[in-house]
Design a protein around this motif. Sequence first.
Motif, PDB file in Angstrom:
ATOM      1  N   VAL A  64      -6.157  11.507   2.871  1.00 24.77           N
ATOM      2  CA  VAL A  64      -6.879  10.711   2.099  1.00 24.77           C
ATOM      3  C   VAL A  64      -6.418  10.910   1.123  1.00 24.77           C
ATOM      4  O   VAL A  64      -5.298  11.622   0.192  1.00 24.77           O
ATOM      5  CB  VAL A  64      -7.882  12.126   1.706  1.00 24.77           C
ATOM      6  CG1 VAL A  64      -9.592  11.896   0.804  1.00 24.77           C
ATOM      7  CG2 VAL A  64      -9.276  12.917   3.515  1.00 24.77           C
ATOM      8  N   LEU A  65      -6.327   9.359   0.303  1.00 22.41           N
ATOM      9  CA  LEU A  65      -5.274   9.170  -0.318  1.00 22.41           C
ATOM     10  C   LEU A  65      -5.667   8.166  -1.701  1.00 22.41           C
ATOM     11  O   LEU A  65      -6.790   7.591  -1.232  1.00 22.41           O
ATOM     12  CB  LEU A  65      -3.602   8.522  -0.493  1.00 22.41           C
ATOM     13  CG  LEU A  65      -3.862   7.673   1.203  1.00 22.41           C
ATOM     14  CD1 LEU A  65      -2.233   7.425   1.029  1.00 22.41           C
ATOM     15  CD2 LEU A  65      -4.113   8.149   2.363  1.00 22.41           C
ATOM     16  N   SER A  66      -5.439   7.624  -2.757  1.00 22.97           N
ATOM     17  CA  SER A  66      -5.799   6.730  -3.543  1.00 22.97           C
ATOM     18  C   SER A  66      -5.088   5.887  -3.645  1.00 22.97           C
ATOM     19  O   SER A  66      -3.548   5.978  -2.268  1.00 22.97           O
ATOM     20  CB  SER A  66      -5.179   7.045  -4.836  1.00 22.97           C
ATOM     21  OG  SER A  66      -3.670   7.196  -4.917  1.00 22.97           O
ATOM     22  N   ARG A  67      -5.122   4.244  -3.417  1.00 25.08           N
ATOM     23  CA  ARG A  67      -5.102   2.965  -2.199  1.00 25.08           C
ATOM     24  C   ARG A  67      -4.095   2.609  -3.348  1.00 25.08           C
ATOM     25  O   ARG A  67      -3.515   1.553  -3.104  1.00 25.08           O
ATOM     26  CB  ARG A  67      -5.771   2.660  -2.365  1.00 25.08           C
ATOM     27  CG  ARG A  67      -6.420   1.594  -3.572  1.00 25.08           C
ATOM     28  CD  ARG A  67      -7.778   0.501  -2.996  1.00 25.08           C
ATOM     29  NE  ARG A  67      -8.535  -0.656  -3.773  1.00 25.08           N
ATOM     30  CZ  ARG A  67      -9.386  -1.191  -4.063  1.00 25.08           C
ATOM     31  NH1 ARG A  67      -9.080  -1.713  -3.183  1.00 25.08           N
ATOM     32  NH2 ARG A  67      -9.230  -1.533  -5.370  1.00 25.08           N
ATOM     33  N   ASP A  68      -3.372   2.841  -4.451  1.00 27.02           N
ATOM     34  CA  ASP A  68      -2.309   2.379  -5.351  1.00 27.02           C
ATOM     35  C   ASP A  68      -0.896   1.918  -4.732  1.00 27.02           C
ATOM     36  O   ASP A  68      -0.240   1.277  -4.906  1.00 27.02           O
ATOM     37  CB  ASP A  68      -2.197   2.874  -6.581  1.00 27.02           C
ATOM     38  CG  ASP A  68      -1.773   4.599  -6.888  1.00 27.02           C
ATOM     39  OD1 ASP A  68      -1.294   4.780  -6.138  1.00 27.02           O
ATOM     40  OD2 ASP A  68      -3.080   5.344  -5.949  1.00 27.02           O
ATOM     41  N   ARG A  69      -0.966   3.298  -3.780  1.00 25.46           N
ATOM     42  CA  ARG A  69       0.894   2.950  -3.219  1.00 25.46           C
ATOM     43  C   ARG A  69       1.791   3.389  -3.657  1.00 25.46           C
ATOM     44  O   ARG A  69       2.980   2.252  -3.448  1.00 25.46           O
ATOM     45  CB  ARG A  69       0.581   2.216  -1.570  1.00 25.46           C
ATOM     46  CG  ARG A  69       0.783   2.011  -0.707  1.00 25.46           C
ATOM     47  CD  ARG A  69      -1.193   2.007   0.071  1.00 25.46           C
ATOM     48  NE  ARG A  69      -1.484   1.937   0.629  1.00 25.46           N
ATOM     49  CZ  ARG A  69      -2.506   0.825   0.710  1.00 25.46           C
ATOM     50  NH1 ARG A  69      -3.531   0.534  -0.392  1.00 25.46           N
ATOM     51  NH2 ARG A  69      -3.297   0.296   1.929  1.00 25.46           N
ATOM     52  N   HIS A  70       1.483   3.732  -4.779  1.00 28.18           N
ATOM     53  CA  HIS A  70       2.382   4.099  -6.469  1.00 28.18           C
ATOM     54  C   HIS A  70       3.249   5.572  -5.962  1.00 28.18           C
ATOM     55  O   HIS A  70       2.826   6.803  -6.367  1.00 28.18           O
ATOM     56  CB  HIS A  70       2.040   3.841  -7.667  1.00 28.18           C
ATOM     57  CG  HIS A  70       2.721   4.455  -8.368  1.00 28.18           C
ATOM     58  ND1 HIS A  70       3.184   5.214  -9.307  1.00 28.18           N
ATOM     59  CD2 HIS A  70       3.326   2.816  -9.380  1.00 28.18           C
ATOM     60  CE1 HIS A  70       4.154   4.661 -10.501  1.00 28.18           C
ATOM     61  NE2 HIS A  70       4.630   4.061 -10.446  1.00 28.18           N
ATOM     62  N   SER A  71       4.592   6.044  -5.334  1.00 26.57           N
ATOM     63  CA  SER A  71       5.466   6.895  -5.157  1.00 26.57           C
ATOM     64  C   SER A  71       6.739   6.682  -5.025  1.00 26.57           C
ATOM     65  O   SER A  71       6.960   5.616  -4.565  1.00 26.57           O
ATOM     66  CB  SER A  71       4.262   7.169  -4.201  1.00 26.57           C
ATOM     67  OG  SER A  71       5.202   8.630  -3.558  1.00 26.57           O
ATOM     68  N   GLU A  72       7.524   7.739  -6.020  1.00 25.34           N
ATOM     69  CA  GLU A  72       8.495   7.391  -5.486  1.00 25.34           C
ATOM     70  C   GLU A  72       9.161   7.664  -3.361  1.00 25.34           C
ATOM     71  O   GLU A  72       9.875   7.384  -3.335  1.00 25.34           O
ATOM     72  CB  GLU A  72       9.342   8.774  -5.878  1.00 25.34           C
ATOM     73  CG  GLU A  72       9.596   8.101  -7.562  1.00 25.34           C
ATOM     74  CD  GLU A  72      10.498   9.337  -7.922  1.00 25.34           C
ATOM     75  OE1 GLU A  72      11.092  10.187  -7.739  1.00 25.34           O
ATOM     76  OE2 GLU A  72      10.506   9.049  -9.262  1.00 25.34           O
ATOM     77  N   CYS A  73       8.024   7.977  -2.843  1.00 24.66           N
ATOM     78  CA  CYS A  73       8.673   8.435  -1.827  1.00 24.66           C
ATOM     79  C   CYS A  73       8.074   7.604  -0.728  1.00 24.66           C
ATOM     80  O   CYS A  73       8.173   7.566   0.637  1.00 24.66           O
ATOM     81  CB  CYS A  73       7.365   9.571  -1.161  1.00 24.66           C
ATOM     82  SG  CYS A  73       8.326  11.556  -1.831  1.00 24.66           S
ATOM     83  N   MET A  74       7.448   6.707  -0.755  1.00 26.73           N
ATOM     84  CA  MET A  74       7.289   4.958  -0.531  1.00 26.73           C
ATOM     85  C   MET A  74       8.922   4.280  -0.698  1.00 26.73           C
ATOM     86  O   MET A  74       9.020   3.287  -1.802  1.00 26.73           O
ATOM     87  CB  MET A  74       6.155   4.552  -1.201  1.00 26.73           C
ATOM     88  CG  MET A  74       5.865   3.467  -0.651  1.00 26.73           C
ATOM     89  SD  MET A  74       5.048   3.407   1.357  1.00 26.73           S
ATOM     90  CE  MET A  74       2.923   3.712   0.651  1.00 26.73           C
ATOM     91  N   ARG A  75       9.585   4.465   0.418  1.00 25.42           N
ATOM     92  CA  ARG A  75      10.758   4.040   0.646  1.00 25.42           C
ATOM     93  C   ARG A  75      11.177   2.542   1.744  1.00 25.42           C
ATOM     94  O   ARG A  75      12.039   2.264   1.067  1.00 25.42           O
ATOM     95  CB  ARG A  75      11.217   5.294   0.523  1.00 25.42           C
ATOM     96  CG  ARG A  75      11.321   5.876  -0.181  1.00 25.42           C
ATOM     97  CD  ARG A  75      12.783   7.417   0.332  1.00 25.42           C
ATOM     98  NE  ARG A  75      12.429   8.502  -1.217  1.00 25.42           N
ATOM     99  CZ  ARG A  75      12.706   9.463  -0.966  1.00 25.42           C
ATOM    100  NH1 ARG A  75      13.643  10.103  -0.343  1.00 25.42           N
ATOM    101  NH2 ARG A  75      12.767  10.361  -1.747  1.00 25.42           N
ATOM    102  N   HIS A  76      10.531   2.552   2.470  1.00 26.42           N
ATOM    103  CA  HIS A  76      10.684   1.137   3.168  1.00 26.42           C
ATOM    104  C   HIS A  76       9.111   1.058   4.474  1.00 26.42           C
ATOM    105  O   HIS A  76       7.901   1.585   4.016  1.00 26.42           O
ATOM    106  CB  HIS A  76      11.583   2.130   4.572  1.00 26.42           C
ATOM    107  CG  HIS A  76      11.064   3.080   5.489  1.00 26.42           C
ATOM    108  ND1 HIS A  76       9.980   2.874   5.963  1.00 26.42           N
ATOM    109  CD2 HIS A  76      11.776   4.650   5.176  1.00 26.42           C
ATOM    110  CE1 HIS A  76       9.566   4.292   6.495  1.00 26.42           C
ATOM    111  NE2 HIS A  76      11.400   5.589   6.675  1.00 26.42           N
ATOM    112  N   ARG A  77       9.749  -0.162   4.588  1.00 25.94           N
ATOM    113  CA  ARG A  77       8.654  -0.404   5.417  1.00 25.94           C
ATOM    114  C   ARG A  77       7.596  -0.086   6.079  1.00 25.94           C
ATOM    115  O   ARG A  77       6.221  -0.314   6.228  1.00 25.94           O
ATOM    116  CB  ARG A  77       9.284  -1.764   6.818  1.00 25.94           C
ATOM    117  CG  ARG A  77       8.131  -3.278   7.739  1.00 25.94           C
ATOM    118  CD  ARG A  77       8.735  -4.294   7.889  1.00 25.94           C
ATOM    119  NE  ARG A  77       8.163  -5.067   8.123  1.00 25.94           N
ATOM    120  CZ  ARG A  77       8.614  -6.119   8.562  1.00 25.94           C
ATOM    121  NH1 ARG A  77       9.665  -6.218   9.187  1.00 25.94           N
ATOM    122  NH2 ARG A  77       7.991  -6.961   9.613  1.00 25.94           N
TER     123      ARG A  77
END
Length: 253
Positions: free
Chosen positions: A173-186
């Motif tokens: 369950v998450l916000s839809r912004d995809r704004h995070s340092e952990c978002m690192r690859h495809r």
Amino acid sequence: SELLSPSKKSSKQPKSPPKPRAPPALTTFSGRAGLGAYTAAPESFPTSRVISYNDDFVTINDLYPKSSIHLLLLPRRPDKQLLHPFEALQDPEFLSSIQQEVKKLRLLVAKELQRRFGKYSAKERERENVMEKALTATEEFDESKLPSGRDWSKDVISGIHTHPSMAHLHIHVLSRDRHSECMRHRKHYNSFATDFLVDAEEFPLTAADAKRRRTAGFLNDDLVCWRCGRNFGNKFAKLKHHLEGEFEEWKAE
């Protein structure tokens, strides 16, 4: 051989109970079994990690969040928590309990979004300005003219991965912004931007549902911005840079 045998003369003594079998590797809670630590002893974690728990569920902040707010719902039923979601969610009663918990968490995330980002939102400021004027007005205020403000619930997504990376059943369950340092690859991005993420309300999946067959293939899809729809192909670095601007504009809505 027998245990505690003093000599060969004691060979007629009853056999001692067999040695207990070593516990399954999953009880070490390492690697893919890491989420098991939270369901086994949620009280041992700080509130910054474990948000809430009861006999049926544990809710945690994801250790590697893929959005500004990212929660995991962990069912505690021993007969379900190590099953694949496709199998576990065939149980109507169990599925219903998960769906109800997800609805509660979506509201929780929406409220937290408002708390964190409401001050940046044009719709929220409009509502607050009207409310401030109403407080100082000499005439009775018509509440029907009060702007509704921003509906943060529309900025929350939730679901279950068709090919989970962790062994224990968990719902995102998450916000839809995809704004995070952990978002690192495809694969990180597409795991939340394609049908690799299946909403709990879509379960149980039929036998013919394409999501059952394709599973991990979704992760190799083109990278498409969740907000504007621009296609970045396989250029994750470009998408990541683009998402920084989208995040600021999204907050300001």
